[in-house]
Design a protein around this motif. Sequence first.
Motif, PDB file in Angstrom:
ATOM      1  N   ASP A 154       0.819  -1.209   0.000  1.00 56.91           N
ATOM      2  CA  ASP A 154       0.000   0.000   0.000  1.00 56.91           C
ATOM      3  C   ASP A 154       0.856   1.263   0.000  1.00 56.91           C
ATOM      4  O   ASP A 154       1.953   1.286   0.549  1.00 56.91           O
ATOM      5  N   TYR A 155       0.303   2.318  -0.597  1.00 55.53           N
ATOM      6  CA  TYR A 155       0.969   3.617  -0.613  1.00 55.53           C
ATOM      7  C   TYR A 155      -0.098   4.704  -0.573  1.00 55.53           C
ATOM      8  O   TYR A 155      -1.289   4.448  -0.789  1.00 55.53           O
ATOM      9  N   LEU A 156       0.325   5.926  -0.302  1.00 54.46           N
ATOM     10  CA  LEU A 156      -0.561   7.084  -0.302  1.00 54.46           C
ATOM     11  C   LEU A 156      -0.223   7.971  -1.492  1.00 54.46           C
ATOM     12  O   LEU A 156       0.935   8.065  -1.896  1.00 54.46           O
ATOM     13  N   TYR A 157      -1.242   8.627  -2.029  1.00 51.63           N
ATOM     14  CA  TYR A 157      -1.061   9.492  -3.196  1.00 51.63           C
ATOM     15  C   TYR A 157      -0.760  10.916  -2.745  1.00 51.63           C
ATOM     16  O   TYR A 157      -1.634  11.637  -2.271  1.00 51.63           O
ATOM     17  N   PHE A 158       0.503  11.320  -2.884  1.00 52.59           N
ATOM     18  CA  PHE A 158       0.915  12.695  -2.615  1.00 52.59           C
ATOM     19  C   PHE A 158       0.874  13.484  -3.919  1.00 52.59           C
ATOM     20  O   PHE A 158       1.281  12.982  -4.970  1.00 52.59           O
ATOM     21  N   HIS A 159       0.424  14.720  -3.833  1.00 53.25           N
ATOM     22  CA  HIS A 159       0.276  15.543  -5.031  1.00 53.25           C
ATOM     23  C   HIS A 159       0.504  17.002  -4.666  1.00 53.25           C
ATOM     24  O   HIS A 159       0.608  17.363  -3.486  1.00 53.25           O
ATOM     25  N   GLN A 215       7.590  11.293  -1.613  1.00 52.32           N
ATOM     26  CA  GLN A 215       6.691  11.067  -0.483  1.00 52.32           C
ATOM     27  C   GLN A 215       5.797   9.852  -0.711  1.00 52.32           C
ATOM     28  O   GLN A 215       5.545   9.076   0.223  1.00 52.32           O
ATOM     29  N   SER A 216       5.310   9.674  -1.933  1.00 48.92           N
ATOM     30  CA  SER A 216       4.477   8.500  -2.215  1.00 48.92           C
ATOM     31  C   SER A 216       5.275   7.212  -2.029  1.00 48.92           C
ATOM     32  O   SER A 216       4.784   6.237  -1.445  1.00 48.92           O
ATOM     33  N   VAL A 217       6.515   7.203  -2.524  1.00 55.39           N
ATOM     34  CA  VAL A 217       7.361   6.022  -2.356  1.00 55.39           C
ATOM     35  C   VAL A 217       7.652   5.794  -0.872  1.00 55.39           C
ATOM     36  O   VAL A 217       7.603   4.659  -0.374  1.00 55.39           O
ATOM     37  N   ALA A 218       7.937   6.881  -0.142  1.00 55.80           N
ATOM     38  CA  ALA A 218       8.221   6.766   1.291  1.00 55.80           C
ATOM     39  C   ALA A 218       7.028   6.200   2.049  1.00 55.80           C
ATOM     40  O   ALA A 218       7.187   5.405   2.983  1.00 55.80           O
ATOM     41  N   SER A 219       5.821   6.591   1.646  1.00 54.31           N
ATOM     42  CA  SER A 219       4.633   6.079   2.335  1.00 54.31           C
ATOM     43  C   SER A 219       4.501   4.571   2.151  1.00 54.31           C
ATOM     44  O   SER A 219       4.015   3.871   3.038  1.00 54.31           O
ATOM     45  N   THR A 235      10.359  -8.812  -8.049  1.00 52.49           N
ATOM     46  CA  THR A 235      11.259  -9.215  -6.963  1.00 52.49           C
ATOM     47  C   THR A 235      11.227  -8.276  -5.760  1.00 52.49           C
ATOM     48  O   THR A 235      11.405  -8.718  -4.627  1.00 52.49           O
ATOM     49  N   ARG A 236      10.991  -6.976  -5.986  1.00 50.45           N
ATOM     50  CA  ARG A 236      11.016  -5.993  -4.890  1.00 50.45           C
ATOM     51  C   ARG A 236       9.622  -5.498  -4.522  1.00 50.45           C
ATOM     52  O   ARG A 236       9.321  -5.280  -3.353  1.00 50.45           O
ATOM     53  N   GLY A 237       8.799  -5.240  -5.533  1.00 51.44           N
ATOM     54  CA  GLY A 237       7.414  -4.853  -5.283  1.00 51.44           C
ATOM     55  C   GLY A 237       7.184  -3.424  -4.862  1.00 51.44           C
ATOM     56  O   GLY A 237       6.062  -3.055  -4.503  1.00 51.44           O
ATOM     57  N   SER A 238       8.217  -2.571  -4.896  1.00 50.61           N
ATOM     58  CA  SER A 238       8.065  -1.190  -4.427  1.00 50.61           C
ATOM     59  C   SER A 238       7.836  -0.228  -5.587  1.00 50.61           C
ATOM     60  O   SER A 238       8.219  -0.512  -6.724  1.00 50.61           O
ATOM     61  N   PRO A 239       7.217   0.941  -5.322  1.00 48.13           N
ATOM     62  CA  PRO A 239       7.029   1.949  -6.374  1.00 48.13           C
ATOM     63  C   PRO A 239       8.371   2.460  -6.889  1.00 48.13           C
ATOM     64  O   PRO A 239       9.388   2.406  -6.194  1.00 48.13           O
ATOM     65  N   VAL A 240       8.352   2.999  -8.100  1.00 48.68           N
ATOM     66  CA  VAL A 240       9.560   3.492  -8.764  1.00 48.68           C
ATOM     67  C   VAL A 240       9.366   4.958  -9.124  1.00 48.68           C
ATOM     68  O   VAL A 240       8.302   5.348  -9.607  1.00 48.68           O
ATOM     69  N   MET A 241      10.391   5.774  -8.882  1.00 46.75           N
ATOM     70  CA  MET A 241      10.356   7.168  -9.327  1.00 46.75           C
ATOM     71  C   MET A 241      11.047   7.262 -10.673  1.00 46.75           C
ATOM     72  O   MET A 241      12.107   6.675 -10.889  1.00 46.75           O
ATOM     73  N   MET A 242      10.448   8.036 -11.584  1.00 49.39           N
ATOM     74  CA  MET A 242      10.969   8.138 -12.947  1.00 49.39           C
ATOM     75  C   MET A 242      10.851   9.573 -13.436  1.00 49.39           C
ATOM     76  O   MET A 242       9.836  10.238 -13.225  1.00 49.39           O
ATOM     77  N   SER A 267       8.877  15.829 -16.086  1.00 49.82           N
ATOM     78  CA  SER A 267       7.778  15.661 -15.135  1.00 49.82           C
ATOM     79  C   SER A 267       7.972  14.359 -14.361  1.00 49.82           C
ATOM     80  O   SER A 267       8.044  13.282 -14.962  1.00 49.82           O
ATOM     81  N   SER A 268       8.049  14.466 -13.049  1.00 50.40           N
ATOM     82  CA  SER A 268       8.252  13.275 -12.233  1.00 50.40           C
ATOM     83  C   SER A 268       7.037  12.358 -12.315  1.00 50.40           C
ATOM     84  O   SER A 268       5.893  12.814 -12.386  1.00 50.40           O
ATOM     85  N   LYS A 269       7.303  11.058 -12.292  1.00 47.68           N
ATOM     86  CA  LYS A 269       6.245  10.053 -12.349  1.00 47.68           C
ATOM     87  C   LYS A 269       6.508   8.998 -11.287  1.00 47.68           C
ATOM     88  O   LYS A 269       7.648   8.573 -11.102  1.00 47.68           O
ATOM     89  N   CYS A 270       5.453   8.555 -10.628  1.00 48.07           N
ATOM     90  CA  CYS A 270       5.543   7.396  -9.749  1.00 48.07           C
ATOM     91  C   CYS A 270       4.996   6.213 -10.542  1.00 48.07           C
ATOM     92  O   CYS A 270       3.817   6.189 -10.906  1.00 48.07           O
ATOM     93  N   VAL A 271       5.857   5.255 -10.838  1.00 51.75           N
ATOM     94  CA  VAL A 271       5.466   4.102 -11.652  1.00 51.75           C
ATOM     95  C   VAL A 271       5.166   2.932 -10.723  1.00 51.75           C
ATOM     96  O   VAL A 271       5.994   2.561  -9.886  1.00 51.75           O
ATOM     97  N   VAL A 272       3.968   2.355 -10.872  1.00 51.41           N
ATOM     98  CA  VAL A 272       3.557   1.263  -9.988  1.00 51.41           C
ATOM     99  C   VAL A 272       3.220  -0.012 -10.754  1.00 51.41           C
ATOM    100  O   VAL A 272       2.708  -0.965 -10.173  1.00 51.41           O
ATOM    101  N   GLY A 273       3.515  -0.040 -12.059  1.00 50.35           N
ATOM    102  CA  GLY A 273       3.260  -1.253 -12.821  1.00 50.35           C
ATOM    103  C   GLY A 273       3.793  -1.139 -14.237  1.00 50.35           C
ATOM    104  O   GLY A 273       4.075  -0.046 -14.732  1.00 50.35           O
ATOM    105  N   VAL A 274       3.931  -2.292 -14.898  1.00 53.44           N
ATOM    106  CA  VAL A 274       4.365  -2.348 -16.290  1.00 53.44           C
ATOM    107  C   VAL A 274       3.667  -3.533 -16.940  1.00 53.44           C
ATOM    108  O   VAL A 274       3.439  -4.567 -16.298  1.00 53.44           O
ATOM    109  N   CYS A 275       3.280  -3.373 -18.195  1.00 48.04           N
ATOM    110  CA  CYS A 275       2.585  -4.433 -18.921  1.00 48.04           C
ATOM    111  C   CYS A 275       3.139  -4.482 -20.340  1.00 48.04           C
ATOM    112  O   CYS A 275       3.242  -3.445 -21.007  1.00 48.04           O
ATOM    113  N   THR A 276       3.487  -5.673 -20.800  1.00 43.99           N
ATOM    114  CA  THR A 276       4.160  -5.824 -22.083  1.00 43.99           C
ATOM    115  C   THR A 276       3.391  -6.771 -22.995  1.00 43.99           C
ATOM    116  O   THR A 276       2.996  -7.866 -22.580  1.00 43.99           O
TER     117      THR A 276
END
Length: 250
Positions: free
Chosen positions: A56-61, A80-84, A170-177, A184-193
């Motif tokens: 779980d994480y919180l949406y900071f904006h 902050q979202s990743v930290a949460s 393997t890690r399951g944590s959000p990614v900052m990009m 523009s900063s992005k919080c990435v929480v998934g990828v689909c190919t």
Amino acid sequence: ISITVVYPAVQEVAVVCSKAEDFHRRRNTMVDLVSNVHAGLPHPLPLGKCSQILGDYLYFHYGCDGVDDRGWGCGYRTIQSVASWLCSRDGAASQKNQVSPAPSLPHIQQALVTMGDKPGSFRGSRGWVGSFEASLVLDFFYGVPCKVVHVRGGELQRVAVPELHEHFDTRGSPVMMGGDRDNSSKCVVGVCTGEEDSYVLVVDPHYYGPKPDRAELQRRGWVGWRKLSSLDQTSFYNMCLPQTADVNTD
């Protein structure tokens, strides 16, 4: 190119408030934060390979704590979202999501000054932060080293996609990009190919306004699956991947 940044966790930082002090200082301005804003979104490629965060994480904006940081604070909000997520993993998040267990904007700036990454004039400024600074801050406050992956322009599919799949599996944590042309900063929480294209699940910190609900954020595109080809292919990108414990380890 990947860089693993390891900075020793600092146990005593006089300039950083305790959680209790931070709560009393910010409780009158922090709006309620929405958790897991991507929940319920269908996969864009039902037959594709999809990997997402665990936990779980919180949406900071923008403006969520009463600070109008439009135009400069998106990187801080993603941190902050990743930290949460890191705090939620340890059961430290407020169940009512009224106050987030994440460093404030001044805390982040002070930490970077304390570590020597920024000059003293950075405190109280509107200076931007990116994925490299995120790696320092997350290690500083939580003792979590981060892998910073540099993706050159035009190499998102070849480099970023396999890195993201491996990370979420393997890690399951959000990614900052974030990047240069696309800064523009992005919080990435998934990828689909799929066979022809890939998608990234982006939580966008640029929303500004009263507390939104999850459905509104998804409907207005503040969170959603974005085609990789829709990102700026001429921009380089840096990704900050927190190296939390392997979820596959017993």
